[in-house]
Motif scaffolding. Structure first.
Motif, PDB file in Angstrom:
ATOM      1  N   ILE A  80       0.798  -1.320   0.137  1.00 12.94           N
ATOM      2  CA  ILE A  80       0.102   0.115   0.046  1.00 12.94           C
ATOM      3  C   ILE A  80       1.002   1.254  -0.051  1.00 12.94           C
ATOM      4  O   ILE A  80       1.855   1.038   1.152  1.00 12.94           O
ATOM      5  CB  ILE A  80      -1.166  -0.303   1.296  1.00 12.94           C
ATOM      6  N   VAL A 135     -12.706  13.650  -2.693  1.00 10.44           N
ATOM      7  CA  VAL A 135     -13.406  14.424  -0.912  1.00 10.44           C
ATOM      8  C   VAL A 135     -14.424  14.688  -1.575  1.00 10.44           C
ATOM      9  O   VAL A 135     -15.797  13.598  -0.713  1.00 10.44           O
ATOM     10  CB  VAL A 135     -12.734  15.264  -0.638  1.00 10.44           C
ATOM     11  N   TYR A 173      -5.543   2.949   4.835  1.00 14.09           N
ATOM     12  CA  TYR A 173      -5.966   0.922   5.131  1.00 14.09           C
ATOM     13  C   TYR A 173      -5.523   0.994   7.130  1.00 14.09           C
ATOM     14  O   TYR A 173      -6.683   0.109   6.749  1.00 14.09           O
ATOM     15  CB  TYR A 173      -4.940   1.008   3.955  1.00 14.09           C
ATOM     16  N   ILE A 187      -3.172   7.317   1.956  1.00 17.95           N
ATOM     17  CA  ILE A 187      -3.503   6.208   1.978  1.00 17.95           C
ATOM     18  C   ILE A 187      -3.213   5.231   2.523  1.00 17.95           C
ATOM     19  O   ILE A 187      -4.207   4.087   3.538  1.00 17.95           O
ATOM     20  CB  ILE A 187      -3.428   5.278   0.242  1.00 17.95           C
ATOM     21  N   LEU A 212       0.322   1.709 -17.811  1.00 14.20           N
ATOM     22  CA  LEU A 212       0.128   1.300 -16.917  1.00 14.20           C
ATOM     23  C   LEU A 212      -1.241   1.420 -16.298  1.00 14.20           C
ATOM     24  O   LEU A 212      -2.286   0.468 -15.551  1.00 14.20           O
ATOM     25  CB  LEU A 212       0.819   2.777 -16.196  1.00 14.20           C
ATOM     26  N   GLU A 264      -9.515   1.454   8.005  1.00 15.10           N
ATOM     27  CA  GLU A 264      -9.538   0.877   8.037  1.00 15.10           C
ATOM     28  C   GLU A 264      -9.741  -0.856   7.898  1.00 15.10           C
ATOM     29  O   GLU A 264     -10.710  -1.596   8.200  1.00 15.10           O
ATOM     30  CB  GLU A 264     -10.203   0.483   6.618  1.00 15.10           C
ATOM     31  N   PRO A 282     -20.197  11.557   8.119  1.00 19.67           N
ATOM     32  CA  PRO A 282     -19.591  11.370   6.323  1.00 19.67           C
ATOM     33  C   PRO A 282     -19.009  13.094   6.937  1.00 19.67           C
ATOM     34  O   PRO A 282     -17.881  12.886   5.687  1.00 19.67           O
ATOM     35  CB  PRO A 282     -20.769  11.398   5.955  1.00 19.67           C
ATOM     36  N   GLN A 331     -16.780  10.909  -2.316  1.00 13.61           N
ATOM     37  CA  GLN A 331     -16.361   9.882  -1.246  1.00 13.61           C
ATOM     38  C   GLN A 331     -17.574  10.025  -0.069  1.00 13.61           C
ATOM     39  O   GLN A 331     -17.685   9.450   0.540  1.00 13.61           O
ATOM     40  CB  GLN A 331     -15.241  10.074  -0.324  1.00 13.61           C
ATOM     41  N   TYR A 332     -17.445  11.534  -0.227  1.00 15.36           N
ATOM     42  CA  TYR A 332     -18.707  12.450   0.984  1.00 15.36           C
ATOM     43  C   TYR A 332     -20.213  12.296   0.052  1.00 15.36           C
ATOM     44  O   TYR A 332     -20.581  11.213   1.039  1.00 15.36           O
ATOM     45  CB  TYR A 332     -18.652  13.654   1.216  1.00 15.36           C
ATOM     46  N   ARG A 386      -7.778   4.513  -4.394  1.00 17.23           N
ATOM     47  CA  ARG A 386      -6.989   5.763  -4.149  1.00 17.23           C
ATOM     48  C   ARG A 386      -5.805   5.990  -4.536  1.00 17.23           C
ATOM     49  O   ARG A 386      -5.638   6.988  -4.909  1.00 17.23           O
ATOM     50  CB  ARG A 386      -6.996   5.794  -2.330  1.00 17.23           C
ATOM     51  N   PHE A 387      -5.138   4.841  -5.361  1.00 20.56           N
ATOM     52  CA  PHE A 387      -3.360   5.074  -5.266  1.00 20.56           C
ATOM     53  C   PHE A 387      -3.716   5.459  -6.363  1.00 20.56           C
ATOM     54  O   PHE A 387      -3.036   6.835  -7.037  1.00 20.56           O
ATOM     55  CB  PHE A 387      -3.176   3.490  -4.823  1.00 20.56           C
ATOM     56  N   TRP A 388      -4.806   5.347  -7.369  1.00 23.06           N
ATOM     57  CA  TRP A 388      -5.156   5.604  -8.811  1.00 23.06           C
ATOM     58  C   TRP A 388      -5.507   6.172  -9.708  1.00 23.06           C
ATOM     59  O   TRP A 388      -4.993   7.483  -9.800  1.00 23.06           O
ATOM     60  CB  TRP A 388      -5.275   4.337  -9.420  1.00 23.06           C
ATOM     61  N   ARG A 427      -9.770  -0.497  -1.943  1.00 26.22           N
ATOM     62  CA  ARG A 427     -10.281   1.071  -1.766  1.00 26.22           C
ATOM     63  C   ARG A 427      -8.410   1.149  -1.864  1.00 26.22           C
ATOM     64  O   ARG A 427      -9.515   2.754  -2.506  1.00 26.22           O
ATOM     65  CB  ARG A 427     -10.587   1.313  -0.528  1.00 26.22           C
ATOM     66  N   ALA A 428      -7.428   0.918  -1.411  1.00 28.28           N
ATOM     67  CA  ALA A 428      -6.242   1.600  -1.589  1.00 28.28           C
ATOM     68  C   ALA A 428      -5.805   1.498  -3.074  1.00 28.28           C
ATOM     69  O   ALA A 428      -5.549   2.804  -3.265  1.00 28.28           O
ATOM     70  CB  ALA A 428      -5.406   0.620  -0.421  1.00 28.28           C
ATOM     71  N   GLU A 436     -13.260  19.439  -3.401  1.00 30.52           N
ATOM     72  CA  GLU A 436     -11.836  19.139  -3.466  1.00 30.52           C
ATOM     73  C   GLU A 436     -12.172  17.697  -4.374  1.00 30.52           C
ATOM     74  O   GLU A 436     -13.510  16.895  -3.564  1.00 30.52           O
ATOM     75  CB  GLU A 436     -11.255  18.448  -2.919  1.00 30.52           C
ATOM     76  N   ARG A 478     -10.568  14.888   5.337  1.00 26.53           N
ATOM     77  CA  ARG A 478      -9.805  14.777   3.886  1.00 26.53           C
ATOM     78  C   ARG A 478      -9.423  15.937   3.261  1.00 26.53           C
ATOM     79  O   ARG A 478      -8.319  16.187   2.643  1.00 26.53           O
ATOM     80  CB  ARG A 478     -10.574  13.725   2.833  1.00 26.53           C
ATOM     81  N   ALA A 489      -4.930   9.528  -7.076  1.00 26.36           N
ATOM     82  CA  ALA A 489      -4.184  10.580  -6.699  1.00 26.36           C
ATOM     83  C   ALA A 489      -2.987  10.383  -8.240  1.00 26.36           C
ATOM     84  O   ALA A 489      -2.578  11.412  -7.987  1.00 26.36           O
ATOM     85  CB  ALA A 489      -3.732   9.907  -5.292  1.00 26.36           C
ATOM     86  N   GLU A 507     -20.341   8.070   1.350  1.00 21.58           N
ATOM     87  CA  GLU A 507     -20.715   7.861   2.616  1.00 21.58           C
ATOM     88  C   GLU A 507     -21.662   8.273   2.839  1.00 21.58           C
ATOM     89  O   GLU A 507     -22.805   8.098   3.966  1.00 21.58           O
ATOM     90  CB  GLU A 507     -19.757   7.813   3.843  1.00 21.58           C
ATOM     91  N   ILE A 532     -18.654  21.230   0.989  1.00 25.58           N
ATOM     92  CA  ILE A 532     -17.370  20.364   0.651  1.00 25.58           C
ATOM     93  C   ILE A 532     -16.812  20.161  -1.066  1.00 25.58           C
ATOM     94  O   ILE A 532     -17.466  20.984  -1.800  1.00 25.58           O
ATOM     95  CB  ILE A 532     -18.191  18.666   0.331  1.00 25.58           C
ATOM     96  N   PRO A 564     -10.910  -2.894   1.419  1.00 24.00           N
ATOM     97  CA  PRO A 564      -9.767  -2.047   2.448  1.00 24.00           C
ATOM     98  C   PRO A 564      -8.854  -2.144   1.339  1.00 24.00           C
ATOM     99  O   PRO A 564      -8.519  -0.856   1.216  1.00 24.00           O
ATOM    100  CB  PRO A 564      -9.545  -2.512   3.542  1.00 24.00           C
ATOM    101  N   TYR A 565      -8.336  -3.137   0.760  1.00 28.82           N
ATOM    102  CA  TYR A 565      -6.525  -3.128   0.191  1.00 28.82           C
ATOM    103  C   TYR A 565      -7.177  -2.558  -1.197  1.00 28.82           C
ATOM    104  O   TYR A 565      -7.099  -1.696  -1.912  1.00 28.82           O
ATOM    105  CB  TYR A 565      -5.855  -4.430  -0.405  1.00 28.82           C
TER     106      TYR A 565
END
Lengths: 218, 231
Positions: A64, B70, A73, A69, B136, A76, A89, B73-74, B97-99, B93-94, B67, A96, B101, B77, B65, B90-91
């Motif tokens: 990760i 953000v 993680y 992030i 990529l 969570e 929320p 995600q709001y 989020r990585f891609w 999600r990570a 960005e 964030r 970013a 949720e 709100i 969770p993985y």
């Protein structure tokens, strides 16, 4: 199930410190691996081929990347301890937003103050002070950015405090004079073991900067 | 809940604004779209996003709100009865989020460089960078979709929205510079994905037409190249 947690890191990195704080807050046992950033290990390059940067969290060998992030993680996955993000929320969105603000403003301003010269250095210093003041205003009279509990935005920002002495030395100014409430917040955060153990000693950071500058000048 | 409870401050041409609108559409949330005039920012925009003064801003009742990621995600949720936008694991999600970013910090800026390039050499280098990024992203698509249609699986999700919002500008770039960016040769998965994304019910009404965006881009370029008037 085995829970193997490894953190690829570099002692002076504010981003690495964020991951260390989060892991400590959740009482996660992990192996800390110090990377030599001038000679990156095959493990790091394989785990983060896109950015080739630390920190990288390896959870049962799954990588990760990107400090914020990683912190989310950790929050969570390890749910046995209090959440690092608020449950509401809107409060989460605010957390964030401000963590993103720290990433956009503080790192660059600090970097220019420390490593740049002349106009770029002055501009960086101005940006850094202005941004710290915006954050101080956002903190207000609350103990932590999220209110009563230590959380996501605190974790995002407090590692930079280990670099404050270096910024001050290089920029010839006092952060406490500019943002006294922020310094009080730093001291409050340092009362937490997760923070005091994760942050690099500011004197050592100053030495690190000086040594690197001498090498660069040679 | 009346539509005046939810407002999006934005602009039809902005990919970041599109992210908010697609997300609200996925959740079947009615909202009022307030088009900002970027020559002069509205009082509402300056009041609701005083820190960055940028669009999009989501206004939900008395809350603002900012960005785009953000905001997405709001939305995910708050409106939980509908399809989830972020993956549940969770993985995953990570990774999403990585891609996302990566897109915001590296890939989209590299695409903007094509328009700003001076001379053929610079342009070629800029195009190559974008294409390398797409290789990529093709790999990320293969891994995330796991054989399904979208990064998010059977339905569009966070990373689909994060990348898909740029398709309008990507097509304009392809048209303006006579180059293929999403290409069968090295990103066949993304070619099909792009078609499916644009055809999705949550997307098709907010994705600008390429021709309209192309005309708008020419106006923007003219402004960029005009001698700067003092502020």
């Amino acid at each position: 199930m085995a829970n193997k947690v490894v953190l690829l890191d570099f002692w002076v990195s504010m981003f690495g410190m964020r991951a260390r704080i989060a892991l400590a807050e959740k009482c996660v046992e992990y192996e800390y691996v110090e990377e030599d950033l001038r000679n990156k290990s095959p493990r790091l390059l394989q785990a983060n081929p896109i950015n080739k940067k630390i920190p990288v969290l390896l959870h049962n060998d799954k990588p990760i990347c990107e400090s914020l992030i990683i912190v989310q993680y950790i929050d969570e996955v390890w749910t046995n301890k209090p959440s690092l993000l608020p449950s509401d929320p809107y409060e989460r969105a605010q957390a964030r937003f401000w963590a993103d603000y720290v990433d956009k403003k503080i790192y660059d301003g600090g970097r220019k103050t420390t490593w740049s010269k002349g106009e770029e250095k002055e501009a960086g210093k101005k940006d850094l002070i202005e941004s710290l003041k915006v954050l101080e205003k956002e903190l207000g009279d609350k103990p932590y950015f999220g209110g009563e509990s230590f959380g996501f935005v605190d974790i995002a920002l407090v590692p930079f405090s280990s670099w404050f002495a270096a910024y001050e030395a290089e920029g010839n100014f006092s952060i406490e004079a500019e943002c006294p409430k922020l310094i009080a917040w730093v001291k409050r955060c340092l009362e937490r073991e997760s923070v005091s153990k994760a942050l690099a000693d500011p004197k050592k950071v100053v030495d690190f900067v000086n040594t690197l500058k001498q090498k660069m000048a040679a | 809940m009346s539509s005046s409870e939810v407002k999006v401050l934005g602009a039809w041409a902005s990919p970041f604004v599109m992210r908010a609108r697609i997300s609200l559409n996925i959740k079947s949330v009615d909202y009022e779209f307030l088009q900002e005039n970027l020559g002069s920012k509205s009082e509402l925009l300056l009041k609701s996003n005083p820190v960055h003064k940028k669009i999009p801003v989501l206004i939900h009742g008395d809350k603002a709100i900012s960005e785009s990621l953000v905001i997405v995600q709001y939305i995910d949720e708050v409106w939980t009865s509908s399809e989830s936008i972020l993956p549940s694991d969770p993985y995953d999600r990570a990774i999403a989020r990585f891609w996302a970013a990566y897109l915001d910090e590296k890939w989209f800026p590299s695409m903007s460089k094509i328009a700003r390039a001076r001379g053929e050499e610079e342009k070629k280098a800029a195009i190559k960078l974008v294409q390398e990024g797409l290789v990529l992203l093709e790999d990320a698509y293969t891994k995330c979709s796991k054989g399904k249609m979208f990064f998010g699986g059977e339905k569009i999700g966070f990373l689909d929205i994060a990348l898909g919002c740029f398709l309008g500008w990507l097509r304009v770039t392809e048209k303006a510079h006579k180059v293929k960016l999403i290409d069968e040769a090295y990103s066949p998965g993304l070619v099909k994905w792009a078609e499916n994304f644009c055809a999705d019910a949550a997307v098709k009404d907010v994705m600008p037409e390429t021709d309209k965006l192309y005309e708008f881009s020419k106006v923007l370029m003219a402004k960029m190249r005009a001698p700067q008037k003092p502020a």
